[in-house]
Design a protein around this motif. Structure first.
Motif, short mmCIF file in Angstrom:
data_model
loop_
_atom_site.label_atom_id
_atom_site.label_comp_id
_atom_site.label_asym_id
_atom_site.label_seq_id
_atom_site.Cartn_x
_atom_site.Cartn_y
_atom_site.Cartn_z
N GLY A 156 46.98 74.20 58.33
CA GLY A 156 45.79 74.84 58.91
C GLY A 156 45.59 74.54 60.39
N THR A 251 39.91 75.16 51.39
CA THR A 251 40.71 74.09 50.77
C THR A 251 40.86 72.96 51.78
OG1 THR A 251 42.75 75.21 51.47
CG2 THR A 251 42.00 75.59 49.21
N THR A 383 38.75 70.46 47.06
CA THR A 383 39.15 69.26 47.79
C THR A 383 40.05 68.41 46.92
OG1 THR A 383 37.30 67.87 47.04
CG2 THR A 383 36.92 69.25 48.99
N ILE A 405 46.40 76.69 48.66
CA ILE A 405 46.62 76.54 50.10
C ILE A 405 47.64 77.56 50.59
CG2 ILE A 405 47.55 75.01 51.89
CD1 ILE A 405 46.39 72.66 50.19
N LYS A 409 46.63 81.48 52.44
CA LYS A 409 46.68 81.25 53.89
C LYS A 409 46.80 82.53 54.71
CE LYS A 409 51.68 80.41 54.29
NZ LYS A 409 52.71 79.39 54.59
N SER A 414 39.78 83.06 53.63
CA SER A 414 40.03 81.67 53.26
C SER A 414 40.43 80.84 54.47
CB SER A 414 41.15 81.59 52.21
OG SER A 414 42.40 81.93 52.79
N HIS A 416 41.92 76.58 55.54
CA HIS A 416 42.42 75.29 55.07
C HIS A 416 42.57 74.32 56.23
CE1 HIS A 416 44.78 72.17 53.18
NE2 HIS A 416 45.66 72.29 54.14
N THR A 418 44.18 70.11 56.69
CA THR A 418 44.66 68.84 56.16
C THR A 418 44.09 67.72 57.02
OG1 THR A 418 46.73 69.82 55.36
CG2 THR A 418 46.70 67.43 55.69
#
Length: 435
Positions: A156, A251, A383, A405, A409, A414, A416, A418
């Motif tokens: 992300g 996410t 999560t 994820i 994407k 959506s 995301h 990390t």
């Protein structure tokens, strides 16, 4: 020459359609595997669904022949059969009552009477080691891997080198567009623009699409969210997504103490209680194994789920400054609901901020069941830590969270991120790093 694949129990309990994935090669299902599958058919989770699924397939095939002799799956596919083993071929050093050993002996029995390659397919590492020790070919089941390893998983976030003037224009509030030819990006992806003349000159931005200018990342450092302020750029990105009403699926993955659950709950409280964007916050996490009967605990469903949700309770208590009365009031008036994932099928949850914690323990089937329950005007936040998986039938590349994820994407609804750093405490950060 066509191969013969001997499938372990864990393969069929991971994906009951796996028997269709070996092209024109033949499939053997050991009798012991059917016995083990039978023990799981009444479970109310993805494992139970796979157990029932393979039983239905095999029962349907019976109409076309005999499973002992073998039945062709369909055109251009091989023959599936159910076989036992010859006890005379059982390796003397192995426990005869061990299911894994009986499955290996089934492969040895089949190997005795053919020149074709016999390959055992198992997700059990030790099973593969034992097969290799006995001269039996063995391989992992990998058809469900969304990526080959976690280093390939979408984060992300990316760095992008630009001219000095581009960063100046961006800070001046001018529209800055990125070209697909110069950088490949996904919708809602975060970028750090880095000057190619001075690497210390940077800007944080969010990419929407190639037809829209990149925008500044919302800075919650001053006002915070429910008293919570980001401590690093990844947390800043996470709060931006969590507070963006145009992003319906979020996410977040990160190691212990990175703040993923705390930020999700703080954002939920802010948008349910302060802004009223959502009517309620629904919180849950998998009971491992997911779907296991929780009736052995006394009380209501909320009381039964409470031990599993203690980490959520801890975060709520922290955000509520330890005011238990206010926290209990939120539960009593259904501002915050505890949902058992076991009973989510059939529901349609609308106008809610939905948090599924520890989502790395979900199978793809369970994840689909949850997300398809999301009604109009709701937001779902997943999560977890893909390096801490308790479900024995999935791993870091086959769990539902990793699938979400990668599969979401490319869609603009959506987002995301990390999380890279632990922020719980110095002790927690050090432990996550060295232990």
């Amino acid at each position: 020459m066509k191969r013969i694949y001997v499938l372990d129990t864990n393969v069929l309990l991971t994906d009951y359609k796996s028997i269709y994935g070996y092209e024109n090669n033949d499939i053997i299902i050991p009798l012991k595997v059917l016995e083990e599958i039978d023990k799981h058919k009444k479970r109310h989770d993805g494992v139970g669904a796979n157990a029932r699924g393979i039983i239905r397939i095999l029962d349907g095939l019976r109409a076309n022949g005999n499973l002992h002799k073998g039945i062709r799956l369909r055109k251009k596919l091989g023959i599936v059969s159910v076989k036992g083993f010859d006890s005379k071929l059982f390796p003397p050093d192995l426990d005869r009552n061990d299911p894994d050993n009986q499955i290996i002996c089934t492969a040895l029995t089949e190997k005795e009477g053919t020149k074709r390659k016999i390959i055992v397919v198992s997700r059990d590492i030790n099973m593969r080691v034992k097969c290799d020790s006995l001269g039996v070919l063995c391989e992992d089941f990998s058809s469900e891997k969304v990526v080959q390893d976690t280093s390939q998983l979408y984060t992300g976030f990316t760095l992008h080198l630009v001219d000095d003037q581009v960063i100046d224009h961006f800070y001046a509030g001018e529209d800055v567009y990125l070209e697909e030819e110069e950088v490949k990006l996904s919708p809602q992806q975060f970028i750090m623009l880095v000057s190619n003349q001075n690497e210390k000159k940077t800007a944080l931005a969010k990419f929407i699409d190639y037809n829209s200018p990149i925008r500044k990342v919302n800075d919650y450092q001053k006002k915070g969210i429910w008293g919570l302020r980001p401590r690093n750029k990844e947390q800043q990105f996470a709060l931006d997504m969590l507070m963006d009403e145009n992003v319906d699926i979020v996410t977040i993955i990160g190691k212990a103490g990175s703040g993923k659950s705390l930020m999700a709950i703080a954002s939920g409280l802010e948008q349910v209680i302060e802004t009223g964007l959502y009517k309620k916050m629904v919180v849950s996490r998998p009971v491992e194994p997911m779907g296991k009967d929780i009736g052995f605990l006394p009380g209501t469903m909320e009381e039964k789920m409470r031990p599993w949700l203690m980490p959520i309770q801890d975060n709520l208590e922290f955000l509520m400054n330890g005011q238990h009365e206010n926290m209990e009031h939120l539960f009593e008036d259904k501002t915050i609901e505890i949902e058992a994932l076991t009973y989510i099928r059939g529901r349609s949850i609308s106008k809610a901020f939905i948090i599924i914690d520890e989502a790395q323990n979900l199978t793809i089937h369970e994840l689909k069941t949850i997300i398809t329950r999301v009604g109009e005007g709701s937001k779902v936040v997943l999560t977890g830590d893909i390096e801490q998986i308790d479900n024995v039938y999935i791993d870091s590349t086959t769990n539902g969270l990793s699938y979400a994820i990668e599969k979401f994407k490319t869609h603009d609804l959506s987002g995301h991120i990390t999380l890279q750093k632990g922020e719980r405490s110095k002790i927690a950060t050090l432990a996550a790093k060295i232990l």
